[in-house]
Design a protein around this motif. Structure first.
Motif, PDB file in Angstrom:
ATOM      1  N   ARG A  49      -0.696  -3.119  -6.596  1.00  0.00           N
ATOM      2  CA  ARG A  49      -0.222  -4.355  -7.253  1.00  0.00           C
ATOM      3  C   ARG A  49       1.217  -4.137  -7.713  1.00  0.00           C
ATOM      4  N   HIS A  56      -3.048  10.276 -12.405  1.00  0.00           N
ATOM      5  CA  HIS A  56      -4.284   9.560 -12.766  1.00  0.00           C
ATOM      6  C   HIS A  56      -4.515   9.492 -14.271  1.00  0.00           C
ATOM      7  N   HIS A 101     -11.137   0.975  -8.900  1.00  0.00           N
ATOM      8  CA  HIS A 101     -12.314   0.161  -8.583  1.00  0.00           C
ATOM      9  C   HIS A 101     -13.529   1.077  -8.490  1.00  0.00           C
ATOM     10  N   VAL A 112      -6.113   2.354 -13.412  1.00  0.00           N
ATOM     11  CA  VAL A 112      -7.529   2.011 -13.230  1.00  0.00           C
ATOM     12  C   VAL A 112      -7.965   2.274 -11.793  1.00  0.00           C
ATOM     13  N   GLY A 168       0.380   1.919 -13.878  1.00  0.00           N
ATOM     14  CA  GLY A 168      -0.273   2.766 -12.880  1.00  0.00           C
ATOM     15  C   GLY A 168       0.009   2.275 -11.470  1.00  0.00           C
ATOM     16  N   GLY A 179      -7.747  10.733   0.691  1.00  0.00           N
ATOM     17  CA  GLY A 179      -8.817   9.869   0.188  1.00  0.00           C
ATOM     18  C   GLY A 179      -9.466  10.472  -1.057  1.00  0.00           C
ATOM     19  N   SER A 237     -14.317   3.143  -5.344  1.00  0.00           N
ATOM     20  CA  SER A 237     -13.588   4.362  -4.984  1.00  0.00           C
ATOM     21  C   SER A 237     -14.351   5.628  -5.366  1.00  0.00           C
TER      22      SER A 237
HETATM   23  C1  HEM Z   1      -4.227  13.773  -4.689  1.00  0.00           C
HETATM   24  C2  HEM Z   1      -4.622  12.782  -3.960  1.00  0.00           C
HETATM   25  C3  HEM Z   1      -4.900  11.418  -4.490  1.00  0.00           C
HETATM   26  C4  HEM Z   1      -5.976  10.655  -4.230  1.00  0.00           C
HETATM   27  C5  HEM Z   1      -7.119  11.011  -3.320  1.00  0.00           C
HETATM   28  C6  HEM Z   1      -5.830   9.437  -4.963  1.00  0.00           C
HETATM   29  C7  HEM Z   1      -6.723   8.385  -4.936  1.00  0.00           C
HETATM   30  C8  HEM Z   1      -6.679   7.283  -5.761  1.00  0.00           C
HETATM   31  C9  HEM Z   1      -7.653   6.231  -5.797  1.00  0.00           C
HETATM   32  C10 HEM Z   1      -8.884   6.142  -4.898  1.00  0.00           C
HETATM   33  C11 HEM Z   1      -7.293   5.357  -6.752  1.00  0.00           C
HETATM   34  C12 HEM Z   1      -8.047   4.102  -7.205  1.00  0.00           C
HETATM   35  C13 HEM Z   1      -7.766   2.924  -6.321  1.00  0.00           C
HETATM   36  C14 HEM Z   1      -8.659   1.765  -6.701  1.00  0.00           C
HETATM   37  O1  HEM Z   1      -9.877   1.874  -6.514  1.00  0.00           O
HETATM   38  O2  HEM Z   1      -8.159   0.744  -7.204  1.00  0.00           O
HETATM   39  C15 HEM Z   1      -6.073   5.850  -7.337  1.00  0.00           C
HETATM   40  C16 HEM Z   1      -5.396   5.243  -8.348  1.00  0.00           C
HETATM   41  C17 HEM Z   1      -4.196   5.687  -8.843  1.00  0.00           C
HETATM   42  N1  HEM Z   1      -3.471   6.754  -8.359  1.00  0.00           N
HETATM   43 FE1  HEM Z   1      -4.094   8.145  -7.068  1.00  0.00          FE
HETATM   44  N2  HEM Z   1      -4.668   9.480  -5.662  1.00  0.00           N
HETATM   45  C18 HEM Z   1      -4.056  10.674  -5.400  1.00  0.00           C
HETATM   46  C19 HEM Z   1      -2.833  11.088  -5.869  1.00  0.00           C
HETATM   47  C20 HEM Z   1      -2.025  10.349  -6.676  1.00  0.00           C
HETATM   48  C21 HEM Z   1      -0.682  10.663  -6.988  1.00  0.00           C
HETATM   49  C22 HEM Z   1       0.113  11.839  -6.407  1.00  0.00           C
HETATM   50  C23 HEM Z   1      -0.228   9.722  -7.864  1.00  0.00           C
HETATM   51  C24 HEM Z   1       1.120   9.578  -8.494  1.00  0.00           C
HETATM   52  C25 HEM Z   1       1.882  10.583  -8.832  1.00  0.00           C
HETATM   53  C26 HEM Z   1      -1.322   8.810  -8.073  1.00  0.00           C
HETATM   54  C27 HEM Z   1      -1.298   7.744  -8.931  1.00  0.00           C
HETATM   55  C28 HEM Z   1      -2.336   6.855  -9.100  1.00  0.00           C
HETATM   56  C29 HEM Z   1      -2.331   5.835 -10.128  1.00  0.00           C
HETATM   57  C30 HEM Z   1      -1.283   5.659 -11.200  1.00  0.00           C
HETATM   58  C31 HEM Z   1      -3.488   5.086  -9.950  1.00  0.00           C
HETATM   59  C32 HEM Z   1      -3.923   3.861 -10.752  1.00  0.00           C
HETATM   60  C33 HEM Z   1      -3.446   2.601 -10.029  1.00  0.00           C
HETATM   61  C34 HEM Z   1      -3.656   1.301 -10.808  1.00  0.00           C
HETATM   62  O3  HEM Z   1      -3.776   1.302 -12.012  1.00  0.00           O
HETATM   63  O4  HEM Z   1      -3.666   0.246 -10.146  1.00  0.00           O
HETATM   64  N3  HEM Z   1      -2.384   9.203  -7.318  1.00  0.00           N
HETATM   65  N4  HEM Z   1      -5.719   7.010  -6.702  1.00  0.00           N
END
Ligand code: HEM
Length: 357
Positions: A129, A223, A229, A227, A90, A194, A232
């Motif tokens: 990370r 998503h 936090h 993971v 992720g 956000g 968030s």
């Molecule tokens: C649409 C708007 C988006 C918002 C507002 C958003 C917001 C977030 C937030 C707040 C987190 C958690 C961060 C944390 O607390 O550690 C997260 C995690 C993540 N996001 Fe998004 N995201 C968006 C779009 C995307 C997109 C377009 C992708 C990839 C194509 C993506 C992939 C991921 C992944 C894979 C994680 C997990 C990261 C991990 O495991 O460390 N997100 N996102």
């Protein structure tokens, strides 16, 4: 014949054609060569149709001659990472998204600043990370072909390879990006959406990056991996309206899910992480859409996909079938990978991904 070879042949043809095209057109006319003109137009249309370089200056197989093993090296690094640290899947997908939305896909997320003022120091990026994986891939590539492959292309390739390694789709990655040499903390705040964004804020932000409403619905399903936090989304569990009363949870979040999340996430928790797609957070599948339809999307930005007719229809359809989602995901990732890219003589090929040359 492999597509790449066809591209190479067309490229040679194009080089030849470029020297022809540099002949003044009026000379051709002056000699009355209508045949030349007609050939010129035909070649132009062939090249327009088959030109392997797209409008952004990227193309599939950009390193085919200059670093033929690059894709294999990155794939092996991704596979090795997934076997030893699958939780980075992720993180590495998210890193590419955060790179592309801020100053374009130019590797600016990777740059260190001596005063902690680069993109990676911005709050939304503090939870990123896996930088060491990019550094490892870069070091292996530099041994094979020094100074050729950009860090921004490594991010694009690794995002594809980790998705494929987690049972997700695969797609052909366009390469030829060059690395930027600017990374500013405030750019990250201003460009990343956000978790509290509503549908119109999300659509606007995606459109500012050249991405459509459909791309938003498709890419949000990133998503399915990874993971988050507690901080968030904890506003959705406690004190949602800000009035400070008990049981003040977001009414759009399934109350049973709220109860479960409250067990894990206490108010003001700054360290706990939860799976965003509980049970299959390390598998790339269409469960994200199932969760959103059940009002179990973790962020408001997930839940709000039900507030627009187009995104709602996409979510509902793909909660029950994943094939077209898998196909769409590759297409949208390629589109995201074109945002604000530097190509040709712009930018540079960094030697070390965390530093400008
Ligand atoms: C649409 C708007 C988006 C918002 C507002 C958003 C917001 C977030 C937030 C707040 C987190 C958690 C961060 C944390 O607390 O550690 C997260 C995690 C993540 N996001 Fe998004 N995201 C968006 C779009 C995307 C997109 C377009 C992708 C990839 C194509 C993506 C992939 C991921 C992944 C894979 C994680 C997990 C990261 C991990 O495991 O460390 N997100 N996102």
């Amino acid at each position: 014949m492999p597509t790449s070879r066809i591209y190479w042949r067309l490229h040679s043809l194009q080089q030849h054609f470029k020297s022809e095209a540099s002949l003044p057109l009026n000379l051709a006319m002056a000699t009355g060569s209508k045949l030349f003109l007609s050939l010129f137009l035909q070649l132009l249309s062939i090249l327009f149709l088959f030109n392997p370089t797209n409008a952004q200056g990227l193309k599939i197989g950009f390193y085919e001659k200059s670093c033929p093993k690059v894709e294999l090296i990155v794939k092996n690094v991704a596979a090795d990472t997934m076997s030893k640290a699958p939780s980075l899947a992720g993180a590495l997908l998210r890193m590419f998204f955060h790179d592309c939305f801020v100053r374009g896909c130019d590797g600016s997320i990777l740059l260190d600043s001596p005063t902690n003022q680069s993109e990676k120091d911005a709050f939304p990026n503090l939870s990123l990370r896996g930088y060491q994986i990019i550094d490892r891939a870069k070091a292996e590539i530099e041994k094979e072909c020094p100074g050729v492959v950009s860090c921004s292309d490594i991010l694009a390739l690794i995002a594809r390879d980790i998705v494929a390694a987690r049972n997700g789709p695969s797609w052909e990655v366009e390469t030829g990006r060059r690395d930027g040499n600017v990374s500013i903390i405030t750019d990250a705040f201003q460009n990343l959406p956000g978790p509290g964004f509503n549908i119109s804020q999300l659509i606007t932000r995606f459109q500012q990056k050249g991405l459509s409403v459909k791309d938003l619905a498709v890419l949000s399903a990133g998503h399915t991996l990874g993971v988050s936090h507690c901080f968030s989304f904890s506003n959705r569990l406690y004190n949602f309206t800000g009035k400070g009363i008990n049981n003040d949870a977001d009414p759009t979040l399934d109350p049973n899910y709220v109860a479960k999340l409250k067990v894990k996430c206490k108010p003001a928790d700054t360290t706990t992480i939860v799976e965003m797609d509980p049970g299959s957070f390390s598998t790339f599948d269409n469960d994200y859409y199932k969760l959103v339809t059940k009002r179990r999307g973790l962020f408001q930005s997930d839940a709000t996909l039900l507030d627009n007719a187009e995104t709602k229809a996409y979510v509902e359809l793909h909660a029950i079938q994943k094939e077209s989602f898998f196909q769409d995901f590759g297409v949208s990732m390629v589109k995201m990978g074109r945002i604000g890219v530097l190509t040709g003589i712009q930018g540079e090929i960094r030697k070390v991904c965390s530093k400008v040359n």
